[in-house]
Write a protein that holds these residues in place. Structure first.
Motif, PDB file in Angstrom:
ATOM      1  N   ASP A  30       8.397  -4.800  -4.907  1.00  0.00           N
ATOM      2  CA  ASP A  30       8.393  -5.820  -5.946  1.00  0.00           C
ATOM      3  C   ASP A  30       9.496  -5.563  -6.962  1.00  0.00           C
ATOM      4  N   GLU A  31      10.656  -5.140  -6.509  1.00  0.00           N
ATOM      5  CA  GLU A  31      11.742  -4.802  -7.415  1.00  0.00           C
ATOM      6  C   GLU A  31      12.015  -5.942  -8.383  1.00  0.00           C
ATOM      7  N   GLY A  32      12.112  -5.574  -9.662  1.00  0.00           N
ATOM      8  CA  GLY A  32      12.431  -6.545 -10.686  1.00  0.00           C
ATOM      9  C   GLY A  32      11.263  -7.413 -11.099  1.00  0.00           C
ATOM     10  N   ALA A  33      10.160  -7.333 -10.397  1.00  0.00           N
ATOM     11  CA  ALA A  33       9.017  -8.168 -10.733  1.00  0.00           C
ATOM     12  C   ALA A  33       8.193  -7.494 -11.822  1.00  0.00           C
ATOM     13  N   SER A  34       7.598  -8.315 -12.656  1.00  0.00           N
ATOM     14  CA  SER A  34       6.730  -7.770 -13.690  1.00  0.00           C
ATOM     15  C   SER A  34       5.298  -8.188 -13.401  1.00  0.00           C
ATOM     16  N   CYS A  35       4.897  -8.048 -12.156  1.00  0.00           N
ATOM     17  CA  CYS A  35       3.551  -8.449 -11.783  1.00  0.00           C
ATOM     18  C   CYS A  35       2.557  -7.329 -12.115  1.00  0.00           C
ATOM     19  N   PRO A  36       1.384  -7.719 -12.577  1.00  0.00           N
ATOM     20  CA  PRO A  36       0.382  -6.729 -12.962  1.00  0.00           C
ATOM     21  C   PRO A  36      -0.089  -5.884 -11.788  1.00  0.00           C
ATOM     22  N   LEU A  37      -0.417  -4.653 -12.099  1.00  0.00           N
ATOM     23  CA  LEU A  37      -1.002  -3.748 -11.120  1.00  0.00           C
ATOM     24  C   LEU A  37      -2.517  -3.870 -11.234  1.00  0.00           C
ATOM     25  N   ILE A  38      -3.175  -4.043 -10.112  1.00  0.00           N
ATOM     26  CA  ILE A  38      -4.627  -4.154 -10.085  1.00  0.00           C
ATOM     27  C   ILE A  38      -5.177  -2.958  -9.321  1.00  0.00           C
ATOM     28  N   LEU A  39      -6.070  -2.226  -9.980  1.00  0.00           N
ATOM     29  CA  LEU A  39      -6.757  -1.093  -9.351  1.00  0.00           C
ATOM     30  C   LEU A  39      -8.072  -1.606  -8.788  1.00  0.00           C
ATOM     31  N   VAL A  40      -8.221  -1.514  -7.468  1.00  0.00           N
ATOM     32  CA  VAL A  40      -9.437  -1.941  -6.776  1.00  0.00           C
ATOM     33  C   VAL A  40     -10.221  -0.689  -6.408  1.00  0.00           C
ATOM     34  N   ILE A  41     -11.466  -0.608  -6.874  1.00  0.00           N
ATOM     35  CA  ILE A  41     -12.330   0.529  -6.560  1.00  0.00           C
ATOM     36  C   ILE A  41     -13.513  -0.035  -5.792  1.00  0.00           C
ATOM     37  N   GLU A  42     -13.463   0.133  -4.483  1.00  0.00           N
ATOM     38  CA  GLU A  42     -14.413  -0.493  -3.563  1.00  0.00           C
ATOM     39  C   GLU A  42     -14.546   0.381  -2.332  1.00  0.00           C
ATOM     40  N   ASP A  43     -15.782   0.665  -1.915  1.00  0.00           N
ATOM     41  CA  ASP A  43     -15.993   1.577  -0.794  1.00  0.00           C
ATOM     42  C   ASP A  43     -15.946   0.903   0.576  1.00  0.00           C
ATOM     43  N   HIS A  44     -16.088  -0.394   0.647  1.00  0.00           N
ATOM     44  CA  HIS A  44     -16.059  -1.074   1.946  1.00  0.00           C
ATOM     45  C   HIS A  44     -14.623  -1.439   2.315  1.00  0.00           C
ATOM     46  N   ALA A  45     -14.163  -0.894   3.446  1.00  0.00           N
ATOM     47  CA  ALA A  45     -12.781  -1.097   3.880  1.00  0.00           C
ATOM     48  C   ALA A  45     -12.461  -2.579   4.104  1.00  0.00           C
ATOM     49  N   ALA A  46     -13.396  -3.333   4.671  1.00  0.00           N
ATOM     50  CA  ALA A  46     -13.145  -4.755   4.925  1.00  0.00           C
ATOM     51  C   ALA A  46     -12.939  -5.508   3.606  1.00  0.00           C
ATOM     52  N   THR A  47     -13.727  -5.192   2.607  1.00  0.00           N
ATOM     53  CA  THR A  47     -13.575  -5.838   1.309  1.00  0.00           C
ATOM     54  C   THR A  47     -12.249  -5.437   0.671  1.00  0.00           C
ATOM     55  N   GLN A  48     -11.902  -4.161   0.791  1.00  0.00           N
ATOM     56  CA  GLN A  48     -10.599  -3.693   0.295  1.00  0.00           C
ATOM     57  C   GLN A  48      -9.466  -4.481   0.943  1.00  0.00           C
ATOM     58  N   ASN A  49      -9.539  -4.641   2.249  1.00  0.00           N
ATOM     59  CA  ASN A  49      -8.480  -5.344   2.982  1.00  0.00           C
ATOM     60  C   ASN A  49      -8.346  -6.801   2.558  1.00  0.00           C
ATOM     61  N   VAL A  50      -9.472  -7.480   2.395  1.00  0.00           N
ATOM     62  CA  VAL A  50      -9.430  -8.877   1.968  1.00  0.00           C
ATOM     63  C   VAL A  50      -8.852  -8.974   0.562  1.00  0.00           C
ATOM     64  N   LEU A  51      -9.348  -8.139  -0.350  1.00  0.00           N
ATOM     65  CA  LEU A  51      -8.848  -8.173  -1.731  1.00  0.00           C
ATOM     66  C   LEU A  51      -7.355  -7.853  -1.780  1.00  0.00           C
ATOM     67  N   THR A  52      -6.952  -6.843  -1.032  1.00  0.00           N
ATOM     68  CA  THR A  52      -5.541  -6.454  -1.021  1.00  0.00           C
ATOM     69  C   THR A  52      -4.657  -7.582  -0.521  1.00  0.00           C
TER      70      THR A  52
END
Length: 163
Positions: A30-52
């Motif tokens: 994301d060079e040059g982008a000022s997009c926010p960083l989102i920290l996802v804390i989730e134990d289910h891999a499928a949910t992590q993948n969808v959110l990501t």
């Protein structure tokens, strides 16, 4: 054509790398982008993948952790490098360290001169969660458009962006 599988694989690799490598990966992508960083804390891999994948497609930088302890360790390293999440998405029920314990530990160790990032809590428990003092609570299952609307509102309101 967007190759979501390749993006997911890159994000999964980034989450496993050290903070320095994760930061390099995200900044390069994301060079040059000022997009926010989102920290996802989730134990289910499928949910992590969808959110990501959804958050990535919306232009956010995403870091995923599987439990509160991993997230605290990441945050400790991130604070040393002056990297801050713009928002935290937190599952309440996780192994190792649950969401409530994560919040207590994070708030106790957060630098007093800086505001704690907004937290959106994910839970299946329909009880009252006011004692956790989260910015928002989403009951699982939730619609992704509701999550995106809450993220946008919180980021617009707080004007917190990654460093």
């Amino acid at each position: 054509m967007i190759d979501i599988t390749a993006r997911l694989q890159r994000r999964e690799q980034a989450a496993r790398l050290s903070l320095a490598q994760t930061t390099t990966h995200l900044n390069h992508e994301d060079e040059g982008a000022s997009c926010p960083l989102i920290l996802v804390i989730e134990d289910h891999a499928a949910t992590q993948n969808v959110l990501t994948s959804v958050l990535d497609l919306q232009g956010y930088q995403v870091v995923c952790m599987a439990n509160g302890r991993e997230a605290l360790e990441w945050l400790e390293r991130a604070l040393q490098t002056e990297q801050r999440p713009g928002i935290i998405l937190l599952d309440l029920f996780m192994p190792v360290m649950n969401g409530a314990d994560f919040l207590a530990n994070m708030r106790a160790s957060w630098p007093g001169t800086e505001p704690v990032p907004p937290v959106i809590l994910f839970t299946v428990d329909q009880g009252n969660h006011d004692d956790l003092a989260c910015s928002e609570v989403l009951l699982k299952p939730f619609h992704i458009r509701d999550l995106l609307a809450k993220i946008k509102l919180l980021l617009d309101t707080t004007q917190v962006y990654p460093y």
